[in-house]
Design an enzyme around this catalytic site. Structure first.
Site, PDB file in Angstrom:
ATOM      1  N   ASP A  98       6.575   3.488  -5.693  1.00 19.81           N
ATOM      2  CA  ASP A  98       6.071   2.461  -6.585  1.00 19.81           C
ATOM      3  C   ASP A  98       6.472   2.876  -7.996  1.00 19.81           C
ATOM      4  O   ASP A  98       6.137   3.973  -8.436  1.00 19.81           O
ATOM      5  CB  ASP A  98       4.536   2.408  -6.457  1.00 19.81           C
ATOM      6  CG  ASP A  98       3.975   1.035  -6.670  1.00 19.81           C
ATOM      7  OD1 ASP A  98       4.365   0.407  -7.665  1.00 19.81           O
ATOM      8  OD2 ASP A  98       3.131   0.600  -5.862  1.00 19.81           O
ATOM      9  N   ASP A 200       6.292  -2.449 -10.211  1.00 21.10           N
ATOM     10  CA  ASP A 200       4.993  -3.004 -10.577  1.00 21.10           C
ATOM     11  C   ASP A 200       5.142  -4.039 -11.702  1.00 21.10           C
ATOM     12  O   ASP A 200       5.874  -3.820 -12.672  1.00 21.10           O
ATOM     13  CB  ASP A 200       4.109  -1.831 -11.051  1.00 21.10           C
ATOM     14  CG  ASP A 200       2.641  -2.199 -11.195  1.00 21.10           C
ATOM     15  OD1 ASP A 200       2.033  -2.588 -10.195  1.00 21.10           O
ATOM     16  OD2 ASP A 200       2.120  -2.085 -12.322  1.00 21.10           O
ATOM     17  N   GLU A 262      22.183   2.013   1.085  1.00 17.41           N
ATOM     18  CA  GLU A 262      21.867   1.106  -0.005  1.00 17.41           C
ATOM     19  C   GLU A 262      20.424   1.271  -0.504  1.00 17.41           C
ATOM     20  O   GLU A 262      19.495   1.371   0.280  1.00 17.41           O
ATOM     21  CB  GLU A 262      22.085  -0.334   0.462  1.00 17.41           C
ATOM     22  CG  GLU A 262      22.406  -1.254  -0.678  1.00 17.41           C
ATOM     23  CD  GLU A 262      22.866  -2.607  -0.182  1.00 17.41           C
ATOM     24  OE1 GLU A 262      22.491  -3.602  -0.813  1.00 17.41           O
ATOM     25  OE2 GLU A 262      23.581  -2.671   0.833  1.00 17.41           O
ATOM     26  N   HIS A 329      -2.611  -4.302  -1.614  1.00 17.21           N
ATOM     27  CA  HIS A 329      -3.788  -3.578  -2.097  1.00 17.21           C
ATOM     28  C   HIS A 329      -4.553  -4.311  -3.193  1.00 17.21           C
ATOM     29  O   HIS A 329      -5.542  -3.784  -3.700  1.00 17.21           O
ATOM     30  CB  HIS A 329      -3.339  -2.203  -2.611  1.00 17.21           C
ATOM     31  CG  HIS A 329      -2.425  -2.322  -3.793  1.00 17.21           C
ATOM     32  ND1 HIS A 329      -1.169  -2.892  -3.706  1.00 17.21           N
ATOM     33  CD2 HIS A 329      -2.591  -1.994  -5.098  1.00 17.21           C
ATOM     34  CE1 HIS A 329      -0.612  -2.887  -4.910  1.00 17.21           C
ATOM     35  NE2 HIS A 329      -1.447  -2.350  -5.765  1.00 17.21           N
ATOM     36  N   ASP A 330      -4.082  -5.493  -3.569  1.00 14.76           N
ATOM     37  CA  ASP A 330      -4.756  -6.272  -4.615  1.00 14.76           C
ATOM     38  C   ASP A 330      -5.409  -7.541  -4.089  1.00 14.76           C
ATOM     39  O   ASP A 330      -6.140  -8.195  -4.831  1.00 14.76           O
ATOM     40  CB  ASP A 330      -3.734  -6.699  -5.692  1.00 14.76           C
ATOM     41  CG  ASP A 330      -3.146  -5.530  -6.456  1.00 14.76           C
ATOM     42  OD1 ASP A 330      -3.861  -4.531  -6.667  1.00 14.76           O
ATOM     43  OD2 ASP A 330      -1.958  -5.618  -6.848  1.00 14.76           O
TER      44      ASP A 330
HETATM   45  C1  GLC Z   1      -0.145  -4.279 -10.173  1.00 15.05           C
HETATM   46  C2  GLC Z   1      -0.759  -3.427  -9.115  1.00 15.05           C
HETATM   47  C3  GLC Z   1      -2.242  -3.355  -9.350  1.00 15.05           C
HETATM   48  C4  GLC Z   1      -2.483  -2.742 -10.716  1.00 15.05           C
HETATM   49  C5  GLC Z   1      -1.737  -3.506 -11.784  1.00 15.05           C
HETATM   50  C6  GLC Z   1      -1.686  -2.746 -13.066  1.00 15.05           C
HETATM   51  O1  GLC Z   1      -0.556  -5.605 -10.090  1.00 15.05           O
HETATM   52  O2  GLC Z   1      -0.442  -3.919  -7.853  1.00 15.05           O
HETATM   53  O3  GLC Z   1      -2.891  -2.615  -8.360  1.00 15.05           O
HETATM   54  O4  GLC Z   1      -3.847  -2.723 -11.001  1.00 15.05           O
HETATM   55  O5  GLC Z   1      -0.403  -3.731 -11.424  1.00 15.05           O
HETATM   56  O6  GLC Z   1      -0.802  -1.661 -12.941  1.00 15.05           O
END
Ligand code: GLC
Length: 533
Positions: A98, A200, A262, A329-330
């Site tokens: 990430d 992100d 790749e 996760h959101d």
């Molecule tokens: C992205 C992530 C989230 C985080 C936000 C700020 O949306 O998925 O979990 O809180 O960015 O970094």
């Protein structure tokens, strides 16, 4: 030509705090991921994306990065990471990290310097602005976590901008030194061998240079969360972001040859489809996969889903490869939002649409949102705007592996509670059950691996009505029909001529689907994959 791995493969998102603890602190770690690699191979996925593992004060659980080129001791060491990478590669699994380029932690040495004085050479690495005439914030921009996105800094007498928490100051991507430093971060991990990044909040990275006020959102309702009071017209999705995405792509393309080696870039972008498509790039390619989150919010109705699928397919630019997601996760888990029977149908949809699927850990168990007591809340989103069901803890709970203590996740007290039904809803138990959703996922993933029509074949919508959604996937002479019954009634679906004599390869309901007299009989909330006879 063979399709690259990120087109025919399946990605699996790991939230590392909740995957597997090995050092008894109630938090998952890298050695835990390594221990579970064989489970992922047996599930049948091709790549893992690991949410942030960098040193962090954890105010936003790792999305507040204090050092981009190291590992947080809670997760392990750089040597542990290299082991995960080597062991994953040995098993044929790709590893994506990430990348959090929009903002750092306020503890990052760059920000510590930047806020030290107005003269500091890193001052312009972040976004500083004088107060408005009345002494208030420079404009009306709202943080995605509520309240003004500007924080007053007493020492230097200016405001700094943070799209998220005040502990997450936004970097100034208009500054060439910032771009250079962050591109070096990408190279650092690519050089170690990572296969790509999930980027992100890519669409947040550049803001309008003159910081105009954002306009009000006419559709705003308070339960949406305060950020939705305004449209983020000037604070996100600015034209200059595309140059940055293209530069990132250049770096990725500089590594590896086509095919096996790749490197892939996946952009987290919450935008309407027409805007999203720009992130594939125009003259210069940008990210390989701008995340397509539409399945998360579309009403669970055949016509609505068909409309989303066909309009997305039609909007793709030439050469743009599609992708699909059911959760992350959101966002609420698919089983919580749609129901258990529907989660099985959703699994079929995710794994038979044209495009790269990303699975969210635990969805293969039908894990639902876990009830979190007020005293157990950890997510800053919930703590700042409580009671609106915006909190993300319910979807970040520990992975239940077996029926031993704490579901085999940890020997300590888990950082978030387990799902209450873990004694039965766990990997070991469900692996033994022929009708479990886990077994369904395994079978779907195996089928997808064996039938190229499912991964890279054409998509043709065959039929849609109030409850049924039927499509074909075709590759060469291989023709598969996918039929989804989203309703509570049984349906009799006449098959096209070439479909007569076809056989059911897989169904979400035990022994229910039948092909009879040239028609398919489908039970309520049943999805099937058929092979033409
Ligand atoms: C992205 C992530 C989230 C985080 C936000 C700020 O949306 O998925 O979990 O809180 O960015 O970094």
């Amino acid at each position: 030509m063979t399709a690259p791995w990120w087109q025919n493969g399946v990605i699996y998102q790991i939230y590392p705090r909740s995957f597997q603890d090995t050092n008894g602190d109630g938090i998952g770690d890298l050695r835990g991921i390594e221990r579970r690699l064989d489970d992922l191979v047996s599930l049948g996925v091709d790549a893992i994306w690991i949410s942030p593992i960098y040193p962090s004060p954890m105010v936003d659980f790792g999305y507040d990065v204090a050092d981009y080129c190291a590992i947080d001791p809670r997760f392990g060491t750089l040597a542990d990471f290299d082991d995960v990478l080597m062991q994953a590669h040995r098993r044929g699994l790709k590893v994506l990290l990430d990348f959090v380029p929009n903002h750092t932690s306020d503890q990052h040495p760059w920000f510590v310097e930047s806020r030290a004085s107005r003269q500091n050479q890193k001052r312009d690495w972040y976004i500083w602005h004088d107060a408005a005439a009345d002494g208030g914030p420079p404009n009306n921009w709202i943080s995605d976590f509520g309240d003004s996105a500007w924080e007053w800094d007493e020492t230097t007498g200016q405001y700094y901008y943070h799209a998220f928490l005040k502990e997450q100051p936004d970097l100034n991507w208009r500054h060439p030194a910032v771009r250079a430093a962050m591109y070096d971060v990408m190279r650092f991990w690519f050089d170690r061998g990572v296969d790509g990044f999930r980027i992100d909040v890519l669409w947040h990275m550049v803001k309008a240079a003159d910081f105009p006020n954002n306009p009000p959102n006419p559709a705003y309702r308070p339960e949406m969360g305060e950020m939705h009071r305004l449209l983020q017209l000037h604070s996100t999705d600015q034209p200059e972001v595309h140059r940055i995405a293209a530069e990132m792509r250049d770096i990725a393309d500089g590594y590896g040859a086509r095919g096996q080696g790749e490197r892939v870039l996946i952009g987290e972008i919450y935008l309407p489809v027409d805007r999203l498509m720009h992130y594939y790039g125009g003259e210069r390619p940008e990210v390989h996969l701008p995340f397509n989150f539409q399945l998360i919010d579309t009403p669970w109705q055949a016509r609505a889903l068909a409309a989303v699928i066909t309009s997305y397919e039609a909007a793709l630019p030439l050469g743009g490869w599609p992708n699909w997601v059911l959760g992350n996760h959101d966002r609420p888990r698919v089983a919580a939002k749609r129901g258990q029977a529907q989660a099985r149908v959703a699994a079929v949809l995710l794994l038979t649409l044209r495009g790269t699927p990303t699975l969210y850990y635990g969805d293969e168990l039908g894990l639902s949102d876990v009830m979190i007591e007020a005293s157990q809340v950890r997510d800053p989103r919930e703590l700042r705007e409580p009671g609106l069901a915006l909190g993300r803890d319910p979807v970040r709970t520990p992975m239940p592996w077996d029926d031993s203590e704490n579901a085999g996740f940890t020997t300590a007290h888990p950082w978030l509670p387990l799902n209450a039904d873990w004694p039965t809803r766990n990997v070991a138990r469900m692996s033994e059950e022929p009708q479990s959703i886990l077994t369904l996922y395994r079978r779907l993933l195996a089928l997808r691996r064996n039938r190229r029509a499912l991964s890279i074949g054409n998509f043709v919508l065959l039929n849609v009505d109030d409850e049924m959604l039927v499509y074909e996937r075709r590759h060469g002479s291989e023709r598969l029909i996918v039929a989804l019954n989203l309703g509570a009634q049984s349906h009799r679906l006449p098959l096209p001529d070439w479909g007569r004599g076809s056989r059911v390869l897989l169904s979400t309901v035990a022994d229910a689907a039948l092909v009879e007299d040239g028609a398919l009989l489908l039970g309520s909330n049943e999805a099937v994959v058929l092979e033409a006879g």
